[in-house]
Design a protein around this motif. Structure first.
Motif, mmCIF file in Angstrom:
data_model
loop_
_atom_site.group_PDB
_atom_site.id
_atom_site.type_symbol
_atom_site.label_atom_id
_atom_site.label_comp_id
_atom_site.label_asym_id
_atom_site.label_seq_id
_atom_site.Cartn_x
_atom_site.Cartn_y
_atom_site.Cartn_z
ATOM 1 N N SER A 92 0.705 -1.493 0.356
ATOM 2 C CA SER A 92 0.311 0.017 0.088
ATOM 3 C C SER A 92 1.415 1.218 0.079
ATOM 4 O O SER A 92 1.584 0.843 0.406
ATOM 5 C CB SER A 92 -0.741 0.025 1.227
ATOM 6 N N SER A 93 0.432 1.788 -0.552
ATOM 7 C CA SER A 93 1.314 3.666 -0.711
ATOM 8 C C SER A 93 0.272 4.325 -1.245
ATOM 9 O O SER A 93 -0.984 4.544 -1.995
ATOM 10 C CB SER A 93 2.107 3.911 -1.523
ATOM 11 N N ALA A 94 0.811 5.651 -1.735
ATOM 12 C CA ALA A 94 -0.608 6.946 -1.973
ATOM 13 C C ALA A 94 -0.525 6.982 -3.150
ATOM 14 O O ALA A 94 -0.359 8.108 -3.562
ATOM 15 C CB ALA A 94 -0.624 8.169 -0.940
ATOM 16 N N ARG A 95 0.989 5.981 -3.768
ATOM 17 C CA ARG A 95 0.771 6.327 -5.532
ATOM 18 C C ARG A 95 -0.016 5.849 -6.364
ATOM 19 O O ARG A 95 -0.348 4.245 -6.251
ATOM 20 C CB ARG A 95 2.695 5.905 -5.798
ATOM 21 N N LEU A 97 4.320 7.098 6.089
ATOM 22 C CA LEU A 97 4.977 6.596 7.215
ATOM 23 C C LEU A 97 4.849 6.138 8.897
ATOM 24 O O LEU A 97 3.724 5.423 8.848
ATOM 25 C CB LEU A 97 5.427 8.256 8.079
ATOM 26 N N GLY A 98 5.965 5.853 9.394
ATOM 27 C CA GLY A 98 5.642 4.999 11.134
ATOM 28 C C GLY A 98 6.277 3.820 10.988
ATOM 29 O O GLY A 98 6.200 3.031 10.342
ATOM 30 N N HIS A 99 6.851 4.197 12.281
ATOM 31 C CA HIS A 99 7.656 2.518 12.941
ATOM 32 C C HIS A 99 7.184 2.074 14.101
ATOM 33 O O HIS A 99 7.976 1.416 14.766
ATOM 34 C CB HIS A 99 9.158 2.790 12.302
ATOM 35 N N ALA A 104 6.081 -0.141 3.788
ATOM 36 C CA ALA A 104 4.992 0.734 4.179
ATOM 37 C C ALA A 104 5.233 1.140 6.025
ATOM 38 O O ALA A 104 5.083 0.115 6.442
ATOM 39 C CB ALA A 104 3.425 0.395 3.859
ATOM 40 N N GLY A 105 5.208 1.690 5.730
ATOM 41 C CA GLY A 105 4.574 2.179 7.941
ATOM 42 C C GLY A 105 3.624 2.181 8.244
ATOM 43 O O GLY A 105 2.307 1.803 8.028
#
Ligand SMILES: [Zn+2]
Ligand SMILES: [Zn+2]
Lengths: 249, 392
Positions: free
Chosen positions: A240-243, B58-60, B137-138
């Motif tokens: 998942s990503s915002a791309r 983000l985020g870990h 991905a975080g």
């Protein structure tokens, strides 16, 4: 790793397109001017880049090319870690430690027909007989193939091979399996030597465009290690990503 | 789902992104119940750590409930409540078997990038922490994919609140490892901690738990110093006192036996060295500003340890190496081997020795996170640690 090769008599040798250095160790003028302009262009691209890593890489490669043009020497091949023998062969070697016994790892490599699974730029290896095999490689210019023969086969320790005379890309290589100290498994060392089409400029161009054998070898060894230790390759493909593209599988 | 996304230098936002899916049979999907913003996220925010891409989640630091497991996952079950170490480790390579989980050989799919910068080797992957560390991905999101699900996540069986166990994912083990690396002799050694941010706070309290005779914390932010003082530490505000003089005086001229630099590459500070660092970083000639490191080396006692939980990224110069050599200092550093600290530290929490929620100053929803990134970066409103509820 070096082989004795007969030197063709000067009158029958084709005009060289390789960036051989002349007697004074200088690069030909044309190659110098091409390298100078490519170098300056890369330095410019590097300085304009907003991304520090890209800036560093493009900038230093560019500076290397420019310096090479200015001095007429070949520091770039050194800076890019392109190692060459006096005979003009490019040497590539790397090593990885894998938590498996040497015998297991040797068996995987000795199955030559299975090598394309380890080395992704290899398209196929066809076993012809006990010693000889037919190798096909995916190159930027299309597929290239040649016949090779085993020159050494020491179970659990070493496999060596060499292309038979007449190969499009002259090459030879070996893989060593050494017990690692302690309980760390096996050190796998691979050494390859080949004569690149286009000489050192070809090797440099290949490095810049990511088709360089040293990097391929590194990637192959890491893939092999992960296959042996984990049984799979870790991945983020499809996460998942915002791309929009490369987002969800 | 909702997630916090890196949108470019100094820009984070909340976006709707696809839910994560299992990509490998050893993965699990976790519904995130609590997540935190970390000081090291700020290195990503301002682009000091390279290789972020627009759209990265983000985020870990996160925890939650397992909602899906791959077919090869054995230890973890749907419904388990887990904390997840910020570093991703395979559990079978040589570094992992030696307990050096953050140095995992196998978990970083982008090993090339780190190898090019760091001498031919890469560390393991990290959640939400740039493509150099794997591009995973975080967890500042409603759901997160957790690779190597049998290796990282640790089950929480007791009814401790999220806020009491969430920091087992990073800052508590990071502060603890920094103190552990000092090799403190109980009842004898004096430990100085540079930086009173969340990691510095946990380093100081861990040094106390490990028996330090005296702990001194150095910062410039009053509420951070007050938090350390409340724990029984001596504090020094470097904007009001000369740090090196104050440390000599506090230690009878010996210097602290061990010094923890919990600041890392984005140190503030003053003087010509700090100005040069800042200028070079702006020009992208250097990633690191090293005021805290210089003070650490100059102040440390003979035979002492300099322990670095603070992150350094690239090349540094003007390091007082002569002082380090003359005093025979030992350096200990590196990303936290979180996995090995979780169980013992969880026992300490369960035993009531420490309640890690002391560090929290701000609680918010994901929608508020972009503002809080700035609040935290600028150390406004007494901000020390932000916890986010993705479902609020
Ligand atoms: Zn963190
Ligand atoms: Zn590992």
């Amino acid at each position: 790793m070096s082989e004795d090769r007969p030197t063709p008599p000067p009158e029958t040798s084709p005009p060289t397109t390789e960036p051989r250095t002349d007697a004074a160790g200088q690069l030909p003028a044309l190659e110098r001017s091409v390298m100078g302009s490519v170098g300056v262009a890369l330095m410019g691209a590097g300085l304009r880049s907003a991304r520090p890593l890209q800036k560093l890489v493009l900038g230093s490669v560019g500076a290397g090319l420019a310096a090479m043009a200015a001095t007429g020497r070949n520091p770039l091949a050194t800076a890019l870690k392109i190692r060459q023998t006096p005979q003009g062969e490019v040497l590539v070697s790397d090593a990885v430690t894998i938590g498996k016994p040497a015998d297991d790892l040797y068996r995987v490599w000795r199955d030559l027909a299975g090598l394309p699974r380890l080395m992704t730029h290899l398209k196929a290896v066809e076993v012809l007989d006990e010693r000889r095999s037919h190798w096909t490689v995916e190159a930027p210019t299309g597929t290239v193939s040649w016949d090779a023969a085993l020159t050494a086969d020491e179970p659990g320790r070493r496999i060596a091979w060499a292309a038979l005379p007449g190969a499009a890309i002259e090459n030879h290589g070996e893989v060593l399996f050494r017990p690692a100290p302690g309980d760390r498994g096996t050190e796998v060392v691979v050494r390859l030597a080949y004569r690149p089409p286009g000489g050192s400029a070809g090797a440099i161009a290949a490095r810049l465009f990511g088709e360089e054998p040293a990097q391929q070898l590194r990637d192959d060894l890491m893939r092999f290690k992960r296959e042996q230790e984990l049984g799979f390759a870790p991945t983020t493909d499809g996460q998942s990503s915002a791309r929009a593209v490369g987002g969800q599988a | 789902m909702k997630a916090i996304v890196w949108q470019g230098t100094n820009r984070v936002g909340v976006e709707t992104v696809p839910d994560p899916t299992l990509l490998l049979p050893t993965d699990a999907i976790i519904r995130v119940t609590s997540t935190a913003i970390c000081g090291s996220d700020l290195h990503l925010l301002d682009g000091v750590i390279p290789s972020m891409e627009k759209g990265d989640i983000l985020g870990h630091e996160f925890m939650g409930e397992v909602v899906e497991v791959g077919r090869d996952v054995r230890r973890l079950k749907v419904g388990d409540r887990v904390v997840v170490p910020f570093n991703i480790s395979c559990g079978v390579c040589d570094p992992c078997r030696r307990g050096l989980f953050s140095a995992c050989d196998n978990s970083n799919p982008n090993h090339r990038m780190a190898e090019a910068l760091y001498g031919g080797v890469s560390g393991g992957g990290l959640f939400g922490y740039s493509h150099m560390y794997g591009g995973y991905a975080g967890g500042q999101a409603q759901y997160v994919r957790v690779p190597f699900a049998d290796v990282g996540p640790h089950r929480i069986e007791s009814d401790l609140r999220d806020e009491q166990v969430l920091f087992l994912t990073d800052i508590f083990p990071t502060g603890y490892q920094a103190a552990e690396n000092c090799g403190i002799v109980p009842g004898r050694d004096v430990v100085a901690v540079f930086g009173a941010g969340p990691v510095g706070q946990f380093a100081a309290r861990s040094a106390q738990m490990l028996g330090a005779a005296h702990v001194i914390v150095i910062d410039r932010v009053p509420e951070r110093l007050a938090m350390a003082e409340a724990a029984g530490c001596q504090v020094i505000n470097y904007e009001q006192e000369d740090v090196l003089v104050a440390l000599r005086e506090s230690t009878g001229g010996r210097g602290p036996d061990h010094v923890i630099d919990a600041v890392g590459m984005e140190a503030h500070g003053h003087g010509p060295g700090a100005l040069v660092d800042t200028a070079k970083q702006r020009l992208k000639l250097s990633f690191d500003r090293i005021t805290a490191l210089r003070w650490a080396l100059l102040s440390c006692a003979k035979g002492g340890t300099v322990s670095l939980p603070g992150v350094y990224g690239g090349l540094i110069d003007k390091v007082p190496m002569g002082a380090a050599f003359a005093k025979g200092l030992t350096f200990r550093m590196g990303q936290t081997h979180t996995h090995r600290h979780i169980a013992p530290l969880l026992s300490r929490i369960e035993a009531g020795e420490i309640d890690p929620s002391f560090v929290i100053t701000h609680r918010a929803s994901l929608d508020d996170a972009p503002d809080l990134y700035r609040t935290f970066r600028d150390k406004q409103g007494g901000c020390i640690k932000v916890v986010l509820n993705p479902w609020a």
